[in-house]
Design a protein around this motif. Structure first.
Motif, PDB file in Angstrom:
ATOM      1  N   LEU A 205      -1.216   4.438  -9.296  1.00  0.00           N
ATOM      2  CA  LEU A 205      -1.597   5.783  -9.399  1.00  0.00           C
ATOM      3  C   LEU A 205      -0.575   6.950  -8.997  1.00  0.00           C
ATOM      4  O   LEU A 205      -0.577   8.128  -9.502  1.00  0.00           O
ATOM      5  CB  LEU A 205      -2.820   6.085  -8.277  1.00  0.00           C
ATOM      6  N   THR A 206       0.100   6.529  -8.025  1.00  0.00           N
ATOM      7  CA  THR A 206       1.178   7.641  -7.577  1.00  0.00           C
ATOM      8  C   THR A 206       2.515   7.550  -8.097  1.00  0.00           C
ATOM      9  O   THR A 206       3.378   8.245  -8.219  1.00  0.00           O
ATOM     10  CB  THR A 206       1.271   7.310  -5.992  1.00  0.00           C
ATOM     11  N   ALA A 207       2.868   6.362  -8.774  1.00  0.00           N
ATOM     12  CA  ALA A 207       4.148   5.974  -9.397  1.00  0.00           C
ATOM     13  C   ALA A 207       5.327   6.028  -8.344  1.00  0.00           C
ATOM     14  O   ALA A 207       6.454   6.469  -8.721  1.00  0.00           O
ATOM     15  CB  ALA A 207       4.554   7.202 -10.572  1.00  0.00           C
ATOM     16  N   LEU A 208       4.843   5.772  -7.174  1.00  0.00           N
ATOM     17  CA  LEU A 208       5.917   5.667  -6.162  1.00  0.00           C
ATOM     18  C   LEU A 208       6.510   4.328  -6.041  1.00  0.00           C
ATOM     19  O   LEU A 208       5.870   3.387  -6.777  1.00  0.00           O
ATOM     20  CB  LEU A 208       5.353   5.770  -4.738  1.00  0.00           C
ATOM     21  N   ASP A 209       7.873   4.228  -5.637  1.00  0.00           N
ATOM     22  CA  ASP A 209       8.157   2.788  -5.458  1.00  0.00           C
ATOM     23  C   ASP A 209       7.582   2.137  -4.368  1.00  0.00           C
ATOM     24  O   ASP A 209       7.177   2.605  -3.175  1.00  0.00           O
ATOM     25  CB  ASP A 209       9.934   3.043  -4.841  1.00  0.00           C
ATOM     26  N   GLU A 210       7.274   0.914  -4.769  1.00  0.00           N
ATOM     27  CA  GLU A 210       6.404  -0.134  -3.798  1.00  0.00           C
ATOM     28  C   GLU A 210       6.802  -0.115  -2.570  1.00  0.00           C
ATOM     29  O   GLU A 210       6.359  -0.066  -1.479  1.00  0.00           O
ATOM     30  CB  GLU A 210       5.901  -1.190  -4.597  1.00  0.00           C
ATOM     31  N   ALA A 211       7.940  -0.365  -2.475  1.00  0.00           N
ATOM     32  CA  ALA A 211       8.912  -0.569  -1.057  1.00  0.00           C
ATOM     33  C   ALA A 211       8.630   0.589  -0.243  1.00  0.00           C
ATOM     34  O   ALA A 211       8.521   0.524   0.809  1.00  0.00           O
ATOM     35  CB  ALA A 211      10.206  -1.194  -1.228  1.00  0.00           C
ATOM     36  N   ALA A 212       8.925   1.698  -0.788  1.00  0.00           N
ATOM     37  CA  ALA A 212       9.094   2.962  -0.114  1.00  0.00           C
ATOM     38  C   ALA A 212       7.557   3.244   0.249  1.00  0.00           C
ATOM     39  O   ALA A 212       7.171   3.633   1.377  1.00  0.00           O
ATOM     40  CB  ALA A 212       9.461   4.324  -0.849  1.00  0.00           C
ATOM     41  N   LEU A 213       6.644   2.991  -0.471  1.00  0.00           N
ATOM     42  CA  LEU A 213       5.085   3.229  -0.306  1.00  0.00           C
ATOM     43  C   LEU A 213       4.479   2.204   0.805  1.00  0.00           C
ATOM     44  O   LEU A 213       4.038   2.692   1.644  1.00  0.00           O
ATOM     45  CB  LEU A 213       4.034   3.183  -1.599  1.00  0.00           C
ATOM     46  N   ALA A 214       4.977   1.137   0.797  1.00  0.00           N
ATOM     47  CA  ALA A 214       4.537   0.134   1.888  1.00  0.00           C
ATOM     48  C   ALA A 214       5.408   0.592   3.183  1.00  0.00           C
ATOM     49  O   ALA A 214       4.769   0.554   4.163  1.00  0.00           O
ATOM     50  CB  ALA A 214       5.206  -1.291   1.459  1.00  0.00           C
ATOM     51  N   GLY A 215       6.419   1.258   3.148  1.00  0.00           N
ATOM     52  CA  GLY A 215       6.939   1.724   4.336  1.00  0.00           C
ATOM     53  C   GLY A 215       6.048   2.868   5.054  1.00  0.00           C
ATOM     54  O   GLY A 215       5.883   2.979   6.141  1.00  0.00           O
ATOM     55  N   GLN A 216       5.645   3.892   4.293  1.00  0.00           N
ATOM     56  CA  GLN A 216       4.829   4.691   4.525  1.00  0.00           C
ATOM     57  C   GLN A 216       3.333   4.276   5.099  1.00  0.00           C
ATOM     58  O   GLN A 216       2.719   4.735   6.165  1.00  0.00           O
ATOM     59  CB  GLN A 216       4.736   5.976   3.405  1.00  0.00           C
ATOM     60  N   LEU A 217       3.028   3.311   4.422  1.00  0.00           N
ATOM     61  CA  LEU A 217       1.644   2.942   4.665  1.00  0.00           C
ATOM     62  C   LEU A 217       1.639   1.959   5.966  1.00  0.00           C
ATOM     63  O   LEU A 217       0.601   1.867   6.731  1.00  0.00           O
ATOM     64  CB  LEU A 217       1.048   1.747   3.781  1.00  0.00           C
ATOM     65  N   ALA A 218       2.595   1.482   6.554  1.00  0.00           N
ATOM     66  CA  ALA A 218       2.793   0.733   7.705  1.00  0.00           C
ATOM     67  C   ALA A 218       2.818   1.618   8.918  1.00  0.00           C
ATOM     68  O   ALA A 218       2.420   1.205   9.922  1.00  0.00           O
ATOM     69  CB  ALA A 218       4.211   0.083   7.765  1.00  0.00           C
ATOM     70  N   GLU A 219       2.682   2.758   8.845  1.00  0.00           N
ATOM     71  CA  GLU A 219       2.595   3.719  10.063  1.00  0.00           C
ATOM     72  C   GLU A 219       1.246   3.700  10.518  1.00  0.00           C
ATOM     73  O   GLU A 219       1.001   4.140  11.814  1.00  0.00           O
ATOM     74  CB  GLU A 219       3.075   5.207   9.647  1.00  0.00           C
ATOM     75  N   ARG A 220       0.242   3.449   9.702  1.00  0.00           N
ATOM     76  CA  ARG A 220      -1.099   3.723  10.348  1.00  0.00           C
ATOM     77  C   ARG A 220      -1.971   2.424   9.786  1.00  0.00           C
ATOM     78  O   ARG A 220      -3.155   2.760   9.233  1.00  0.00           O
ATOM     79  CB  ARG A 220      -1.727   4.784   9.897  1.00  0.00           C
ATOM     80  N   THR A 221      -1.457   1.094   9.695  1.00  0.00           N
ATOM     81  CA  THR A 221      -2.070   0.107   9.412  1.00  0.00           C
ATOM     82  C   THR A 221      -3.363  -0.209   9.756  1.00  0.00           C
ATOM     83  O   THR A 221      -3.648  -0.069  11.176  1.00  0.00           O
ATOM     84  CB  THR A 221      -1.185  -1.224   9.546  1.00  0.00           C
ATOM     85  N   ALA A 222      -4.536  -0.263   8.892  1.00  0.00           N
ATOM     86  CA  ALA A 222      -5.931  -0.743   9.402  1.00  0.00           C
ATOM     87  C   ALA A 222      -6.406   0.523  10.032  1.00  0.00           C
ATOM     88  O   ALA A 222      -7.758   0.395  10.554  1.00  0.00           O
ATOM     89  CB  ALA A 222      -5.887  -1.925  10.199  1.00  0.00           C
ATOM     90  N   ARG A 223      -5.836   1.665   9.752  1.00  0.00           N
ATOM     91  CA  ARG A 223      -6.432   2.738  10.490  1.00  0.00           C
ATOM     92  C   ARG A 223      -7.313   3.815   9.548  1.00  0.00           C
ATOM     93  O   ARG A 223      -6.594   4.482   8.619  1.00  0.00           O
ATOM     94  CB  ARG A 223      -5.659   3.840  11.389  1.00  0.00           C
ATOM     95  N   LEU A 224      -8.405   3.700   9.499  1.00  0.00           N
ATOM     96  CA  LEU A 224      -9.247   4.754   8.428  1.00  0.00           C
ATOM     97  C   LEU A 224      -9.365   5.862   8.604  1.00  0.00           C
ATOM     98  O   LEU A 224      -9.331   6.322   9.703  1.00  0.00           O
ATOM     99  CB  LEU A 224     -10.747   4.056   8.160  1.00  0.00           C
ATOM    100  N   PRO A 225      -8.854   6.846   7.566  1.00  0.00           N
ATOM    101  CA  PRO A 225      -8.946   8.204   7.966  1.00  0.00           C
ATOM    102  C   PRO A 225     -10.292   8.981   8.464  1.00  0.00           C
ATOM    103  O   PRO A 225     -11.120   8.373   7.804  1.00  0.00           O
ATOM    104  CB  PRO A 225      -8.498   8.966   6.557  1.00  0.00           C
ATOM    105  N   ALA A 226     -10.342   9.935   9.252  1.00  0.00           N
ATOM    106  CA  ALA A 226     -11.515  10.419   9.582  1.00  0.00           C
ATOM    107  C   ALA A 226     -11.355  11.810   9.198  1.00  0.00           C
ATOM    108  O   ALA A 226     -10.685  12.545   9.690  1.00  0.00           O
ATOM    109  CB  ALA A 226     -11.848  10.289  10.967  1.00  0.00           C
TER     110      ALA A 226
END
Length: 477
Positions: free
Chosen positions: A245-266
């Motif tokens: 969907l975002t065309a982002l590099d998977e490794a870079a995206l994974a790094g950003q996602l790791a900041e809030r792992t398992a935390r659903l946005p509210a």
């Protein structure tokens, strides 16, 4: 939480007015054509792409808004919508040009003898030719109105594509965070079952537990490990979807996602008890369908005008020079006319068939508009029901989770003291895991309902006051 009876009555009334003002009979040659009454409510984001992304800033997760921006920048759907918008803009320019005179420049150079007995001459001519079709019967004006409506529909379609991409990205992000929470739960459960299996095997080795009990504990641990691996693979699949969907590099995206792992946005301070019916007019897809009806109505008028005479006026002005043996002629030439009238006499029914075809396209566009309106009502109602349902279940789900986890802790303590069997422990663990999974699923369902409502209302809504009242739009004539 639903559209009020008064609001629904307004929708039905609008559809009824539409049916009365723009019925198929109104397109017959002996009756005047009329465009439907449409709502012209402003878009909740005012057509501003930054406002579309800004709605997601209401959530307590800044990464969500960044992913929406990236998805919109990379979306092929948006690129296609932008191309359709450019095409519609060019078509409107071309349609408007039909109302204006044309002007062409020409130049020619020749050498020869035009008649017997005349000398050989060189002839040079340069001039301007003008032409104009008088739009006495409104065909060109109707064409311009249709092209303008098609352009407005393309603009609405572009906004709708942005909203759809944003909603799709948000749904994928929410699904990922819920999947991560379930993965963590599965990993904790697998670790706990491994510890239980080791203790049970040690007890069985010294004769304090039966071999069958040790086998049960080992099987339970293996099952939990397999479930944790399967959950991790599912989360990886959702990450792949976000990458696409975002065309982002998977490794870079994974790094950003790791900041809030398992935390659903509210969502922050968002509460909707009802939605005014006029708010549906904010939906870009409804606006697109309404503009399509207007365009089809104008095209019917253009097809009718094509059955009447065409009147054209032409003229030219030029400078000519003729060089021949012994002399030269030079001067200005001009013509005014001809004033030509073209009257259709016989075309084997072609023009009448074109009117019928345009009328059928109008009926089709009108049916699509009505269908879109009913679909919009259903989508908003469904989203509100889901929000109400998740809010009603939240307290009970939390109470069930707290109770089952307390029971699990007590059973674990009793099992360590030899007062509870492994079967009791496994039963308590399964109940607590199910309650935790249901709680996570409930949070995901509520967030998904928010995203669905965002999409159903065309990219957000304004709760400060009612949208402006609908205004009628007259058909092009």
């Amino acid at each position: 939480m639903s559209l009020s009876p008064r609001a629904l009555a307004l929708l039905v009334s609008a559809a009824g007015v539409l049916a009365g003002c723009a019925s198929p009979g109104a397109l017959r040659p002996d009756l005047p054509a009329a465009a439907p009454v449409r709502w012209h409510a402003p878009l909740p984001h005012a057509g501003d792409p930054a406002a579309i992304a800004g709605w997601w800033a209401r959530f307590d997760d800044p990464l969500l808004a960044r992913l929406v921006d990236a998805a919109q920048a990379a979306s092929p759907t948006l690129a296609a919508a932008q191309a359709r918008l450019a095409e519609a803009r060019a078509a409107r320019t071309a349609a408007g040009a039909r109302l204006l005179p044309t002007l062409d420049a020409s130049a020619s150079l020749s050498r020869g003898r035009a008649e017997l007995g005349t000398p050989i001459a060189n002839t040079a001519v340069a001039g301007l030719q003008a032409g104009w079709e008088l739009d006495l019967f409104g065909g060109a004006q109707a064409g311009r109105a249709a092209a303008g409506a098609r352009l407005a529909a393309a603009e609405a379609g572009w906004h709708d594509a942005r909203v759809v991409v944003a909603a799709e990205t948000a749904q994928a992000y929410v699904a990922l965070r819920a999947c991560e929470a379930l993965r963590q739960q599965a990993e904790l459960d697998a670790t706990s079952r491994d510890a239980t299996a080791r203790l049970t095997q040690e007890a069985a080795r010294v004769g304090f537990q039966a071999p069958a009990t040790a086998a049960l504990a080992d099987a339970s641990a293996a099952q939990a490990r397999a479930q944790a691996v399967a959950q991790a693979a599912q989360c990886q699949g959702v990450v792949k979807s976000l990458v696409a969907l975002t065309a982002l590099d998977e490794a870079a995206l994974a790094g950003q996602l790791a900041e809030r792992t398992a935390r659903l946005p509210a969502p922050a301070a968002l509460a909707v008890d009802s939605v005014p019916a006029q708010a549906l007019g904010q939906r870009p897809d409804l606006a697109m369908a309404g503009w399509a009806v207007e365009a089809a109505a104008a095209e019917v008028q253009a097809a009718r005008a094509d059955r009447w005479p065409r009147i054209t006026l032409a003229g030219s002005v030029s400078r000519a020079r003729v060089d021949f043996d012994g002399g030269r002629l030079e001067g200005n030439l001009w013509t005014l006319g001809p004033l030509a009238v073209s009257l259709p006499v016989f075309d084997a029914g072609t023009r009448a068939a074109q009117v019928d075809a345009a009328s059928a396209r109008y009926d089709e566009a009108l049916a699509a508009w009505r269908g879109s309106l009913r679909q919009a009502v259903r989508e908003v109602e469904t989203a509100l029901v889901q929000l109400d349902s998740t809010a009603s279940r939240a307290a009970d789900a939390q109470r069930a989770l707290d109770g089952f986890e307390a029971s699990l802790r007590a059973t674990e303590a009793r099992h360590l003291g030899g007062l509870a069997s492994l079967f009791e422990l496994e039963d308590a663990r399964r109940s607590a895991a199910a309650a935790r999974s249901q709680w996570i699923a409930l949070q995901q369902e509520r967030l998904s309902a928010w995203v669905t409502l965002y999409r159903a209302l065309g990219g957000g809504w304004t709760a400060d006051g009612p949208p402006p009242a609908p205004r009628p739009v007259a058909a092009a004539s």
